[in-house]
Design a protein around this motif. Structure first.
Motif, short mmCIF file in Angstrom:
data_model
loop_
_atom_site.label_atom_id
_atom_site.label_comp_id
_atom_site.label_asym_id
_atom_site.label_seq_id
_atom_site.Cartn_x
_atom_site.Cartn_y
_atom_site.Cartn_z
N UNK A 3 0.84 -1.19 0.00
CA UNK A 3 0.00 0.00 0.00
C UNK A 3 0.87 1.24 0.00
N UNK A 4 0.54 2.17 -0.89
CA UNK A 4 1.19 3.48 -0.90
C UNK A 4 0.06 4.50 -0.81
N UNK A 5 -0.05 5.14 0.33
CA UNK A 5 -1.12 6.11 0.54
C UNK A 5 -0.64 7.54 0.34
N UNK A 38 -1.91 10.70 -1.65
CA UNK A 38 -1.64 12.05 -1.19
C UNK A 38 -0.20 12.46 -1.46
N UNK A 39 -0.02 13.75 -1.70
CA UNK A 39 1.32 14.32 -1.92
C UNK A 39 1.83 14.95 -0.63
N UNK A 40 3.07 14.64 -0.30
CA UNK A 40 3.81 15.35 0.75
C UNK A 40 4.97 16.04 0.04
N UNK A 41 5.11 17.34 0.27
CA UNK A 41 6.17 18.06 -0.45
C UNK A 41 6.60 19.26 0.36
N UNK A 42 7.48 20.07 -0.20
CA UNK A 42 8.11 21.15 0.53
C UNK A 42 7.30 22.38 0.80
N UNK A 102 4.87 7.18 2.50
CA UNK A 102 5.05 5.74 2.29
C UNK A 102 6.08 5.45 1.21
N UNK A 103 6.46 6.46 0.45
CA UNK A 103 7.42 6.28 -0.64
C UNK A 103 7.97 7.65 -1.02
N UNK A 104 9.03 7.64 -1.84
CA UNK A 104 9.71 8.88 -2.21
C UNK A 104 9.95 8.90 -3.72
#
Length: 199
Positions: A3-5, A38-42, A102-104
């Motif tokens: 899973x990559x959320x 979802x996106x996590x970013x700067x 969950x991933x990069x």
């Protein structure tokens, strides 16, 4: 089941010299939104980082921006995102980006992008996480880095048993499927509880 959320995307606060970089950021953002990731970013509204965030938002996706206080004006925070976290320093920013992802993915970028990418590679090499790491090598952008890694292996600095695990995609549209295939299996909650009780 893997899973990559959420995915942390590292990329430039500029656009670079090739319009293909911007197109890749748009494509990746749209693909994340379509996949419900979802996106996590700067947290900025400039360059490729702003482009990927706006593309996720345009597709109805969720965006978390994490930005140090001293960069709020320089990188012009994107006000439309669902969650903005302002932190005191770069170390806190990077830790939260790691914890919430969950991933990069690394799109083209500069020294900051490189530093964040290599840090995740290092942590994975040292057994600190098993989260997939993927380089989107638009127009061969990351080839010099891959050549340097091969050079380090050839000289014995990346040794057997401590090799680096990363993926390389030539096209941004391949990124989501590659990450999902590479994600470690989820631990069922009951199994996790058993492990906790044992220790």
């Amino acid at each position: 089941m893997a899973s990559v959320r959420t995915v942390c995307v590292y990329c430039g606060s500029g656009f670079g010299g090739d319009p293909a970089f911007t197109r890749a950021a748009e494509t990746l953002g749209a693909a994340l939104a379509e996949a419900g990731i979802g996106l996590v970013y700067g947290g900025g509204n400039v360059g490729l980082m702003g482009t990927v965030a706006r593309a996720v938002l345009a597709g109805g996706g969720h965006v978390t921006g994490i930005i140090p206080d001293f960069l709020k004006s320089r990188e012009r925070m994107l006000d439309d995102i669902q969650e903005t976290i302002v932190v005191g320093d770069m170390h806190t920013r990077k830790r939260l980006m790691f914890e919430r992802s969950d991933a990069f993915i690394a799109l083209p970028g500069g020294i900051g992008t490189l530093e964040e990418l290599v840090e995740q590679m290092t942590w994975a090499q040292l057994g600190q996480h098993r989260k997939p790491i993927l380089l989107v090598s638009v127009g061969g952008f990351w080839e010099p880095l891959l050549t340097l890694l091969d050079h380090m292996r050839a000289h014995g600095f990346i040794r057997e048993g401590l090799d680096l695990n990363y993926l390389v995609a030539a096209e941004a549209e391949d990124a989501v499927a590659m990450l999902r295939d590479a994600a470690p299996p989820e631990v069922p909650p009951q199994a996790e509880a058993l492990v906790t009780e044992r220790f």
